[in-house]
Design a protein around this motif. Structure first.
Motif, PDB file in Angstrom:
ATOM      1  N   SER A   1      -5.610  17.594 -11.413  1.00  0.00           N
ATOM      2  CA  SER A   1      -4.352  18.195 -10.960  1.00  0.00           C
ATOM      3  C   SER A   1      -4.599  19.369 -10.026  1.00  0.00           C
ATOM      4  N   SER A   2      -5.858  19.695  -9.778  1.00  0.00           N
ATOM      5  CA  SER A   2      -6.249  20.755  -8.843  1.00  0.00           C
ATOM      6  C   SER A   2      -7.533  20.333  -8.143  1.00  0.00           C
ATOM      7  N   LEU A   3      -7.935  21.109  -7.160  1.00  0.00           N
ATOM      8  CA  LEU A   3      -9.138  20.816  -6.388  1.00  0.00           C
ATOM      9  C   LEU A   3     -10.254  21.753  -6.794  1.00  0.00           C
ATOM     10  N   HIS A   4     -11.454  21.220  -7.002  1.00  0.00           N
ATOM     11  CA  HIS A   4     -12.602  22.033  -7.431  1.00  0.00           C
ATOM     12  C   HIS A   4     -13.689  21.941  -6.367  1.00  0.00           C
ATOM     13  N   PHE A   5     -13.866  23.010  -5.621  1.00  0.00           N
ATOM     14  CA  PHE A   5     -14.920  23.086  -4.619  1.00  0.00           C
ATOM     15  C   PHE A   5     -16.180  23.666  -5.259  1.00  0.00           C
ATOM     16  N   TYR A   6     -17.327  23.468  -4.578  1.00  0.00           N
ATOM     17  CA  TYR A   6     -18.587  23.965  -5.130  1.00  0.00           C
ATOM     18  C   TYR A   6     -19.398  24.680  -4.054  1.00  0.00           C
ATOM     19  N   ASN A   7     -19.686  25.944  -4.329  1.00  0.00           N
ATOM     20  CA  ASN A   7     -20.592  26.718  -3.495  1.00  0.00           C
ATOM     21  C   ASN A   7     -22.008  26.320  -3.890  1.00  0.00           C
ATOM     22  N   LEU A   8     -22.729  25.704  -2.950  1.00  0.00           N
ATOM     23  CA  LEU A   8     -24.072  25.196  -3.235  1.00  0.00           C
ATOM     24  C   LEU A   8     -25.137  25.945  -2.442  1.00  0.00           C
ATOM     25  N   LYS A   9     -24.873  27.189  -2.150  1.00  0.00           N
ATOM     26  CA  LYS A   9     -25.818  28.011  -1.380  1.00  0.00           C
ATOM     27  C   LYS A   9     -27.193  28.002  -2.049  1.00  0.00           C
TER      28      LYS A   9
ATOM     29  N   GLU B   1      -3.264  24.741  -4.777  1.00  0.00           N
ATOM     30  CA  GLU B   1      -2.306  24.397  -3.729  1.00  0.00           C
ATOM     31  C   GLU B   1      -2.573  22.976  -3.230  1.00  0.00           C
ATOM     32  N   LEU B   2      -1.632  22.080  -3.440  1.00  0.00           N
ATOM     33  CA  LEU B   2      -1.831  20.680  -3.083  1.00  0.00           C
ATOM     34  C   LEU B   2      -1.079  20.269  -1.825  1.00  0.00           C
ATOM     35  N   ASP B   3       0.034  20.920  -1.532  1.00  0.00           N
ATOM     36  CA  ASP B   3       0.815  20.544  -0.358  1.00  0.00           C
ATOM     37  C   ASP B   3       0.107  20.916   0.937  1.00  0.00           C
ATOM     38  N   GLU B   4      -0.545  22.069   0.938  1.00  0.00           N
ATOM     39  CA  GLU B   4      -1.316  22.505   2.104  1.00  0.00           C
ATOM     40  C   GLU B   4      -2.659  23.044   1.619  1.00  0.00           C
ATOM     41  N   PRO B   5      -3.559  22.156   1.206  1.00  0.00           N
ATOM     42  CA  PRO B   5      -4.858  22.611   0.678  1.00  0.00           C
ATOM     43  C   PRO B   5      -5.650  23.399   1.710  1.00  0.00           C
ATOM     44  N   PHE B   6      -6.445  24.318   1.228  1.00  0.00           N
ATOM     45  CA  PHE B   6      -7.244  25.173   2.103  1.00  0.00           C
ATOM     46  C   PHE B   6      -8.631  25.324   1.508  1.00  0.00           C
ATOM     47  N   LEU B   7      -9.558  25.811   2.320  1.00  0.00           N
ATOM     48  CA  LEU B   7     -10.929  26.033   1.863  1.00  0.00           C
ATOM     49  C   LEU B   7     -11.042  27.425   1.256  1.00  0.00           C
TER      50      LEU B   7
ATOM     51  N   THR C   1      -7.997  17.320 -20.194  1.00  0.00           N
ATOM     52  CA  THR C   1      -6.787  16.662 -20.711  1.00  0.00           C
ATOM     53  C   THR C   1      -5.831  16.304 -19.578  1.00  0.00           C
ATOM     54  N   SER C   2      -6.282  16.440 -18.345  1.00  0.00           N
ATOM     55  CA  SER C   2      -5.420  16.171 -17.197  1.00  0.00           C
ATOM     56  C   SER C   2      -5.388  14.681 -16.868  1.00  0.00           C
ATOM     57  N   ASN C   3      -4.191  14.117 -16.874  1.00  0.00           N
ATOM     58  CA  ASN C   3      -4.018  12.720 -16.505  1.00  0.00           C
ATOM     59  C   ASN C   3      -3.642  12.558 -15.031  1.00  0.00           C
ATOM     60  N   ASP C   4      -3.517  13.668 -14.322  1.00  0.00           N
ATOM     61  CA  ASP C   4      -3.067  13.630 -12.934  1.00  0.00           C
ATOM     62  C   ASP C   4      -4.241  13.530 -11.966  1.00  0.00           C
ATOM     63  N   SER C   5      -3.929  13.038 -10.776  1.00  0.00           N
ATOM     64  CA  SER C   5      -4.946  12.865  -9.748  1.00  0.00           C
ATOM     65  C   SER C   5      -4.360  13.207  -8.385  1.00  0.00           C
ATOM     66  N   ALA C   6      -4.856  14.283  -7.791  1.00  0.00           N
ATOM     67  CA  ALA C   6      -4.385  14.730  -6.473  1.00  0.00           C
ATOM     68  C   ALA C   6      -5.316  14.194  -5.391  1.00  0.00           C
ATOM     69  N   MET C   7      -5.392  12.887  -5.290  1.00  0.00           N
ATOM     70  CA  MET C   7      -6.329  12.263  -4.367  1.00  0.00           C
ATOM     71  C   MET C   7      -6.043  12.613  -2.915  1.00  0.00           C
ATOM     72  N   GLY C   8      -4.767  12.589  -2.508  1.00  0.00           N
ATOM     73  CA  GLY C   8      -4.426  12.888  -1.125  1.00  0.00           C
ATOM     74  C   GLY C   8      -4.845  14.284  -0.716  1.00  0.00           C
ATOM     75  N   ALA C   9      -4.584  15.248  -1.583  1.00  0.00           N
ATOM     76  CA  ALA C   9      -4.993  16.624  -1.302  1.00  0.00           C
ATOM     77  C   ALA C   9      -6.509  16.741  -1.236  1.00  0.00           C
TER      78      ALA C   9
ATOM     79  N   ALA D   1      -8.664  18.124   1.878  1.00  0.00           N
ATOM     80  CA  ALA D   1      -9.627  19.214   1.725  1.00  0.00           C
ATOM     81  C   ALA D   1     -11.000  18.801   2.242  1.00  0.00           C
ATOM     82  N   ALA D   2     -11.415  17.571   1.929  1.00  0.00           N
ATOM     83  CA  ALA D   2     -12.695  17.072   2.424  1.00  0.00           C
ATOM     84  C   ALA D   2     -12.705  17.034   3.951  1.00  0.00           C
ATOM     85  N   PHE D   3     -11.576  16.665   4.536  1.00  0.00           N
ATOM     86  CA  PHE D   3     -11.462  16.637   5.993  1.00  0.00           C
ATOM     87  C   PHE D   3     -11.681  18.035   6.574  1.00  0.00           C
TER      88      PHE D   3
END
Length: 241
Positions: free
Chosen positions: A50-58, A71-77, A109-117, A121-123
């Motif tokens: 239900s949210s986006l999880h980015f990873y700092n891999l420095k 934020e799913l409507d206008e995801p940001f980095l 416990t999240s059953n949601d999937s924000a695939m479009g967002a 974000a990957a873009f």
């Protein structure tokens, strides 16, 4: 241009219940030595429910740092750099992330999937350089752009005047994103761990227009995904090396 791999992985309850997260993490880890590009190769990771999880891999970090965006409507980095890193330099941090992924979200416990967002974000991460985007999705996306409805899985629509619509994407988001990705030399490969209706007409439309490929595990047999995912990663189709 360096070969770029970006992995977007669904970590919802559905993804864990079919075993997809563990199979994907193990397969990616096993393929790290076989990625094209030698010391130039860059990689990045994003997980989502239900949210986006980015990873700092420095490379200087002892362990990966997770940054959550709700934020799913206008995801940001959440940070400008270190979401896409050199594989050789950051190898220990990348391996630590892959080893931890299955257990990190095992109690989700999240059953949601924000695939479009997640795709948007990957873009944002890849748009300056292009590359290969691999998406691992379990079930239908339920939040944000590209949200799909199970109502299309209706036998009453067959042999009716609405049947042709079932062969086209339900949401214009899919073709629009495919055009944007193609313009930035991003290839999208989609692997589905769905045990039910998957709306392939929608989900397969992006790979179709970006020279990508689609794979699907059925009847909860996500262990099957290891081989085709590994082949897809190693062959590097769609990369501009």
């Amino acid at each position: 241009m360096p070969p770029v791999y970006f992995f977007a992985i669904d970590v919802s309850v559905a993804a864990h219940s079919c075993g997809m997260v563990a199979v994907v993490a193990d397969t990616i880890r096993a393929c790290l030595d076989q990625l094209p590009g030698d010391e130039r190769t860059q990689v990045g990771f994003l997980t989502y429910d239900s949210s986006l999880h980015f990873y700092n891999l420095k490379a200087s970090l002892a362990a990966p740092q997770m940054l959550v965006v709700t934020e799913l409507d206008e995801p940001f980095l959440p940070m400008p750099d270190d979401l896409l890193v050199n594989l050789t330099d950051s190898r220990p941090v990348i391996e630590a992330l892959l080893d931890a992924l299955p257990s990190t979200y095992s109690s989700s416990t999240s059953n949601d999937s924000a695939m479009g967002a997640a795709l948007q974000a990957a873009f944002l991460v890849m748009s300056h350089v292009g590359g290969k985007l691999l998406l691992f999705q379990a079930g239908l996306p339920t939040l944000g752009s590209g949200k799909l409805k199970p109502s299309r899985d209706n036998l009453n629509l067959y042999n009716s005047d609405r049947e042709p619509s079932l062969r086209n994407p339900e949401d214009p988001f899919f073709k629009r994103f495919a055009g944007e990705a193609s313009s930035r030399q991003i290839t999208l490969d989609v692997f589905l761990g769905s045990n039910g209706f998957a709306d392939m007409a929608s989900l397969a439309s992006i790979p179709r227009f970006t020279c990508g490929q689609v794979g699907r595990a059925v009847r909860r047999q996500c262990a099957w995904m290891g081989r085709p995912v590994g082949d897809c990663i190693r062959e590097g189709r769609g990369l501009y090396v």
